[in-house]
Write a protein that holds these residues in place. Structure first.
Motif, PDB file in Angstrom:
ATOM      1  N   LYS A 153      54.531  15.749 112.264  1.00 17.21           N
ATOM      2  CA  LYS A 153      53.600  16.744 111.793  1.00 17.21           C
ATOM      3  C   LYS A 153      52.235  16.608 112.460  1.00 17.21           C
ATOM      4  O   LYS A 153      51.245  17.062 111.978  1.00 17.21           O
ATOM      5  N   LYS A 154      52.162  15.897 113.573  1.00 12.85           N
ATOM      6  CA  LYS A 154      50.853  15.731 114.209  1.00 12.85           C
ATOM      7  C   LYS A 154      50.922  16.215 115.642  1.00 12.85           C
ATOM      8  O   LYS A 154      51.964  16.457 116.197  1.00 12.85           O
TER       9      LYS A 154
ATOM     10  N   PHE B  27      60.434  30.744  98.980  1.00 12.11           N
ATOM     11  CA  PHE B  27      60.922  30.435 100.325  1.00 12.11           C
ATOM     12  C   PHE B  27      59.733  30.036 101.178  1.00 12.11           C
ATOM     13  O   PHE B  27      58.807  30.824 101.374  1.00 12.11           O
ATOM     14  N   ILE B  28      59.730  28.782 101.688  1.00 14.66           N
ATOM     15  CA  ILE B  28      58.634  28.313 102.535  1.00 14.66           C
ATOM     16  C   ILE B  28      59.211  27.553 103.725  1.00 14.66           C
ATOM     17  O   ILE B  28      59.698  26.426 103.574  1.00 14.66           O
ATOM     18  N   PRO B  29      59.175  28.121 104.934  1.00 15.20           N
ATOM     19  CA  PRO B  29      59.610  27.378 106.121  1.00 15.20           C
ATOM     20  C   PRO B  29      58.562  26.331 106.479  1.00 15.20           C
ATOM     21  O   PRO B  29      57.448  26.341 105.950  1.00 15.20           O
ATOM     22  N   GLN B  30      58.906  25.422 107.385  1.00 12.81           N
ATOM     23  CA  GLN B  30      57.982  24.381 107.807  1.00 12.81           C
ATOM     24  C   GLN B  30      57.076  24.917 108.926  1.00 12.81           C
ATOM     25  O   GLN B  30      57.553  25.301 109.989  1.00 12.81           O
ATOM     26  N   VAL B  31      55.775  24.895 108.688  1.00 13.22           N
ATOM     27  CA  VAL B  31      54.820  25.378 109.685  1.00 13.22           C
ATOM     28  C   VAL B  31      54.888  24.548 110.966  1.00 13.22           C
ATOM     29  O   VAL B  31      54.894  25.083 112.080  1.00 13.22           O
TER      30      VAL B  31
ATOM     31  N   ILE C 216      51.105  23.663 101.697  1.00  9.87           N
ATOM     32  CA  ILE C 216      51.302  24.058 103.090  1.00  9.87           C
ATOM     33  C   ILE C 216      50.037  24.725 103.648  1.00  9.87           C
ATOM     34  O   ILE C 216      49.348  25.480 102.960  1.00  9.87           O
ATOM     35  N   GLY C 217      49.719  24.388 104.893  1.00  7.68           N
ATOM     36  CA  GLY C 217      48.595  24.999 105.585  1.00  7.68           C
ATOM     37  C   GLY C 217      47.259  24.321 105.387  1.00  7.68           C
ATOM     38  O   GLY C 217      46.272  24.704 106.021  1.00  7.68           O
TER      39      GLY C 217
END
Length: 218
Positions: A217-218, A202-206, A20-21
């Motif tokens: 995602k773009k 725990f990782i939400p969607q950026v 992520i990121g």
């Protein structure tokens, strides 16, 4: 010449999972063997264009080293020639898969990051994990979509039954909820992990946080 059925190719920032990121090229392959109710890329299920590996490579931004091969379900197609070429060009490869298809040993070792998304009963599909849990652990993560707190109890049972290392488990709120419900659920999951002392991440969607519900995602 090797061809793949491609839904879309674009560059963005990876919005979820272990990487992520990080800026990434995305190669979204068409076709899927599941029909999850919360899928946010249903357009990839049935529509794609047949493109050669050479043509795909030409559309990849060489300045961005991470390449995410996703779907649909990318392992329905032979991605080994594509992954091999990308690795030869110095790219780092992440494959996002639902885990119902086992990659061969060569592909398993060649890919840098495997993002496996097992499906719970909340997906409303018949599911069996066929990804080889015991063979490689350092580069494999298991990402579960959470719709409510009861899902976490199902995840705990799933992880135990499949002998998945708990530190490789990522919990992700359902991205198709409305903004208010998404952040409410994210808070609940966050607090539940703490209060229950769970060994999960725990990782939400950026991209979900930035652009809102139901977007790419773009």
């Amino acid at each position: 010449m090797n061809f793949l059925l491609v839904s879309e190719i674009f560059s963005s920032i990876q919005g979820e999972g272990e990487v992520i990121g990080i800026p990434s090229n995305f190669i979204r392959l068409a076709g899927c063997n599941l029909r999850c109710i919360y899928c946010d890329t249903k357009y990839s299920w049935n529509h794609g264009v047949k493109i050669s590996v050479d043509q795909i490579i030409k559309q990849v931004d060489d300045s961005i080293k991470l390449v995410t091969i996703t779907g649909g379900e990318p392992l329905l197609q032979d991605i080994h020639p594509l992954v091999t070429r990308l690795k030869q060009l110095g790219h780092i490869i992440c494959v996002e898969t639902n885990g119902t298809i086992a990659p061969n040993e060569s592909l398993l070792q060649l890919v840098d990051y495997w993002s496996v998304s097992p499906k719970l009963s909340n997906a409303l599909v018949k599911y069996k994990l066929r990804f080889p849990v015991e063979k490689v652990r350092d580069n494999i993560w298991y990402k579960f979509v959470v719709c409510n707190l009861t899902d976490i109890e199902e995840i705990k049972k799933f992880v135990r039954a499949c002998r998945i290392p708990p530190d490789k488990v990522i919990l992700q709120p359902n991205g198709l909820l409305s903004d208010e419900k998404y952040f409410d659920l994210a808070k609940l999951v966050f607090e539940y992990i703490i209060t229950q002392k769970l060994p999960f991440r725990f990782i939400p969607q950026v991209h979900r946080i930035i652009w809102g519900r139901g977007v790419r995602k773009k």
